[in-house]
Design a protein around this motif. Structure first.
Motif, mmCIF file in Angstrom:
data_model
loop_
_atom_site.group_PDB
_atom_site.id
_atom_site.type_symbol
_atom_site.label_atom_id
_atom_site.label_comp_id
_atom_site.label_asym_id
_atom_site.label_seq_id
_atom_site.Cartn_x
_atom_site.Cartn_y
_atom_site.Cartn_z
ATOM 1 N N ASN A 87 0.975 4.241 -2.853
ATOM 2 C CA ASN A 87 0.755 5.666 -2.561
ATOM 3 C C ASN A 87 1.893 6.517 -3.092
ATOM 4 O O ASN A 87 1.688 7.610 -3.635
ATOM 5 C CB ASN A 87 0.581 5.866 -1.061
ATOM 6 C CG ASN A 87 -0.698 5.204 -0.557
ATOM 7 O OD1 ASN A 87 -1.643 4.979 -1.334
ATOM 8 N ND2 ASN A 87 -0.738 4.919 0.729
ATOM 9 N N SER A 140 1.535 13.086 -9.893
ATOM 10 C CA SER A 140 0.526 14.141 -9.727
ATOM 11 C C SER A 140 0.959 15.480 -10.356
ATOM 12 O O SER A 140 0.148 16.342 -10.636
ATOM 13 C CB SER A 140 0.222 14.331 -8.229
ATOM 14 O OG SER A 140 1.395 14.734 -7.563
ATOM 15 N N GLN A 173 0.828 -1.201 0.000
ATOM 16 C CA GLN A 173 0.000 0.000 0.000
ATOM 17 C C GLN A 173 0.866 1.256 0.000
ATOM 18 O O GLN A 173 0.576 2.257 -0.680
ATOM 19 C CB GLN A 173 -0.917 -0.022 1.233
ATOM 20 C CG GLN A 173 -1.894 1.123 1.276
ATOM 21 C CD GLN A 173 -2.887 1.075 0.120
ATOM 22 O OE1 GLN A 173 -3.280 0.003 -0.314
ATOM 23 N NE2 GLN A 173 -3.261 2.243 -0.407
ATOM 24 N N ALA A 174 1.975 1.239 0.772
ATOM 25 C CA ALA A 174 2.875 2.406 0.819
ATOM 26 C C ALA A 174 3.528 2.639 -0.533
ATOM 27 O O ALA A 174 3.665 3.777 -1.005
ATOM 28 C CB ALA A 174 3.936 2.186 1.902
ATOM 29 N N GLN A 181 1.621 7.014 -6.807
ATOM 30 C CA GLN A 181 0.566 7.948 -7.183
ATOM 31 C C GLN A 181 1.019 9.398 -6.968
ATOM 32 O O GLN A 181 0.696 10.295 -7.751
ATOM 33 C CB GLN A 181 -0.702 7.664 -6.379
ATOM 34 C CG GLN A 181 -1.360 6.342 -6.744
ATOM 35 C CD GLN A 181 -2.563 6.044 -5.877
ATOM 36 O OE1 GLN A 181 -2.781 6.765 -4.893
ATOM 37 N NE2 GLN A 181 -3.313 5.009 -6.254
ATOM 38 N N LYS A 182 1.734 9.662 -5.924
ATOM 39 C CA LYS A 182 2.225 11.034 -5.668
ATOM 40 C C LYS A 182 3.214 11.474 -6.722
ATOM 41 O O LYS A 182 3.242 12.636 -7.142
ATOM 42 C CB LYS A 182 2.870 11.106 -4.285
ATOM 43 C CG LYS A 182 1.856 10.973 -3.154
ATOM 44 C CD LYS A 182 2.553 11.001 -1.809
ATOM 45 C CE LYS A 182 1.541 10.868 -0.658
ATOM 46 N NZ LYS A 182 2.208 10.899 0.656
#
Length: 648
Positions: free
Chosen positions: A623, A630, A619-620, A626-627
């Protein structure tokens, strides 16, 4: 043949099981590097040890010096059985195999006759077309299926129809001109078929049993596989009393077969029924069944006495005085003059008997009268029937061989005589055969069927008895002691009178001698007084001798019972030791399984923690990815490279 146990016999089941496992034909497998590949190591070692104990005996070989763990484990398992008796080892071998592989019967090959012959130490005879040739003392002439031209000789008449499966410990009874055969034991399996032999045409046929209907308010049942039961004719019905079954009940069950409707049903009884059993005896006395002895489902031998009144269908337990027969099974029983119950032979777990016991059903008192004539050898598994006052007995065995003689007991004089003998390994020298009385041309004829003597039999043999046995027993009648005549006081008054006449003749002769003495001495009064005193002393001496003889007989009986109890105790101790050893092994297995279970629980917790850590890491990473995609200030701060259009 050999008889190692009573009730459900284990030798044939044991060798069949050993053949299935892979031991049969190799009694000494101590040098083998493998045990039993069909089971896990613990069960394999235990089966190996029990097989060695049953076929070789207690382990007396030194501990192996090799470093092979297999040889070490095999020696330890075998030596751990100590002095367990071979029969108990056989029983445990079969029991463990049934627990580990319940369906082994359906996959087992039938043990070959050669293996059985070696293991059972039986005699072999020549055969023709696969059928045993039985030699007779004289030529036997058979004229058709319903005529026998010789007496006191066994004849194998020609039979037609589909023969029943070979068996022993079955039940047989005659109604009309037909002999019915039900159940039995074949290769360790209990049978449930009902076969019928037409005694007039000697033709076999199978009875098709009907189920699901209701007759006389009773729901019919299917036939139950059983062995060691007793089949009794009762009107147009057959009564199957008790017997060994795959799922034994707690108490005796009486099943009835109606030959008109071809249906089985359970007889509804009242009172307290006896404990279930097999190898017992059932005797029809008037309208009552008298049940004695046998062996229950736990292999405990019995000598209890019960009665079932067929008019009231009520059970009653007898409390007789005197010394009863020792606990036994596979004996023979008969009734004389509707009053005296006779018990002959039978066996325990370690011995066979040839004793004769008589129960007075009116006085309810046991006695053990003296037998006369050619007393039969000890035997169990024999069969007997009565014709008049003669009790015919054939078959049986004594742990060494089968009984080849057919004997007859005159129940009025208790004198034995031999009717005939068979040669070789005949089916008539078998254990668990059946014997009934049929009718050929209006004459009573003995009909024998089945039995086991190293192989299972389905042969029919017939014997037409002559009056020779009656004449032979009457010749020794005058030699029978007074203790025997007590059995016959109610029905043999003429014989008692004859004995009295003999005593009168002795008194007359004494008086003649007395007169001679009087003439010589001239002292009539003094001689009379001396004579009376002498008679008194002789009477007292005779009474003392009789009491002494009775005491000696009671001592011998007590010693025999004590010896039997000691043997029973040794057998039970061996069985207890084996069960204790097995319980200990089971406890060790349970402890190991508990430890493994705890280890598995700990591993499951650690695995769950690793799964959670893995999920958090994934999960980390997601994330962070995804950052990075952006853009803008956050992308610049994160070090995201700019595109060419932005540079322009």
């Amino acid at each position: 043949m050999a008889r190692a146990t009573t009730g459900p016999a284990y030798p044939e089941r044991f060798f069949a099981a050993a053949s299935y496992v892979g031991f049969a034909g190799s009694p000494d497998s101590a040098n083998s590097n493998t045990v039993v590949p069909k089971f896990n190591n613990e069960v394999s070692l235990l089966l190996y040890a029990l097989y060695q104990q049953a076929t070789v005996g207690p382990c007396n070989i030194p501990k192996p010096s090799s470093w092979s763990p297999v040889e070490q484990s095999k020696w330890k398992s075998w030596s751990g059985l100590g002095n367990m008796v071979p029969t108990e080892a056989m029983r445990l071998f079969v029991k463990i195999l049934e627990e580990e592989d319940p369906g082994w019967y359906s996959r087992a090959d039938v043990v070959s006759d050669a293996v059985v012959d070696v293991q059972m130490n039986t005699k072999t005879v020549s055969s023709e077309n696969g059928r045993v040739v039985e030699s007779q003392d004289k030529d036997v002439v058979s004229e058709g299926s319903g005529s026998i031209s010789v007496y006191d000789q066994w004849v194998a008449p020609p039979v037609s129809g589909q023969r029943p499966k070979p068996r022993y410990e079955h039940g047989a009874a005659v109604i009309g001109e037909k002999m019915y055969v039900y159940g039995g034991n074949h290769n360790g399996r209990y049978l449930n078929d009902l076969q019928v032999l037409d005694l007039r045409s000697c033709t076999w046929s199978r009875v098709e049993v009907k189920t699901g209907a209701e007759t006389s308010g009773e729901t019919t049942i299917s036939s139950i596989p059983c062995a060691g039961h007793t089949l009794v004719p009762w009107g147009n019905k057959l009564l199957s009393v008790a017997g060994h079954t795959k799922d034994p009940l707690e108490t005796i069950q009486v099943r009835t077969f109606d030959i008109q409707t071809s249906t089985w049903s359970i007889l509804k009884t009242y009172g307290k029924p006896p404990v279930s059993r097999g190898g017992h005896s059932v005797t029809l006395v008037g309208s009552s069944l008298v049940i004695f002895g046998g062996q229950n489902a736990n292999r405990t031998l019995l000598n209890d006495l019960h009665l079932l009144d067929l008019e009231t269908m009520t059970w009653d337990e007898f409390d007789a005085v005197g010394v009863p027969p020792s606990p036994r099974s596979d004996h023979a029983a008969a009734v004389h003059a509707e009053r005296y119950l006779l018990i002959f032979g039978g066996g325990s777990h370690a011995a066979c008997f040839n004793d004769l016991h008589v129960l007075d059903l009116q006085a309810m008192e046991w006695s053990r009268p003296t037998q006369q004539g050619d007393i039969p050898t000890p035997r169990a598994g024999h069969a007997g029937v009565t014709i008049g006052e003669n009790w015919f007995i054939t078959g049986g065995g004594d742990n060494k061989s089968g009984a080849s003689e057919t004997v007859v007991l005159n129940m009025s004089t208790l004198a034995w005589s031999v009717v005939t003998s068979v040669q070789g390994r005949s089916s008539l020298a078998s254990e668990g055969l059946s014997l009934v009385v049929g009718s050929y041309n209006g004459e009573d004829t003995l009909v024998a069927f089945g039995g086991y003597n190293g192989r299972y039999n389905n042969e029919v043999n017939v014997l037409k008895p002559s009056h020779k046995s009656t004449l032979q027993t009457k010749m020794v009648e005058t030699l029978v002691p007074d203790s025997v005549s007590a059995v016959n006081n109610a029905t043999n008054a003429s014989e008692v009178d004859a004995r009295k006449d003999g005593r009168i003749m002795e008194i007359v002769m004494d008086n003649i001698d007395e007169e001679k003495v009087k003439s010589k001495e001239g002292g009539e009064h003094s001689l009379t007084a001396l004579k009376k005193e002498n008679e008194k002393l002789e009477s007292e001496l005779s009474q003392e001798k009789l009491q002494n003889q009775q005491l000696k007989q009671e001592i011998v009986e007590a010693e025999n019972r004590n010896a039997d109890l000691v043997k029973e105790l040794q057998s039970v101790r061996g069985q207890l030791a084996a069960e204790q050893s097995r319980c200990f092994k089971l406890e060790v297995d349970v402890a190991e399984l508990r430890q493994k279970l705890q280890t598995m629980e700990q591993l499951e917790k650690e695995l769950e923690l690793l799964r959670r850590q893995k999920a958090a890491s994934e999960q980390a990473a997601l994330n962070a990815k995804q950052k990075q995609g952006s853009g803008g200030v956050w992308g610049w701060l994160a070090g995201t490279p700019t595109s060419k259009e932005d540079n322009a």
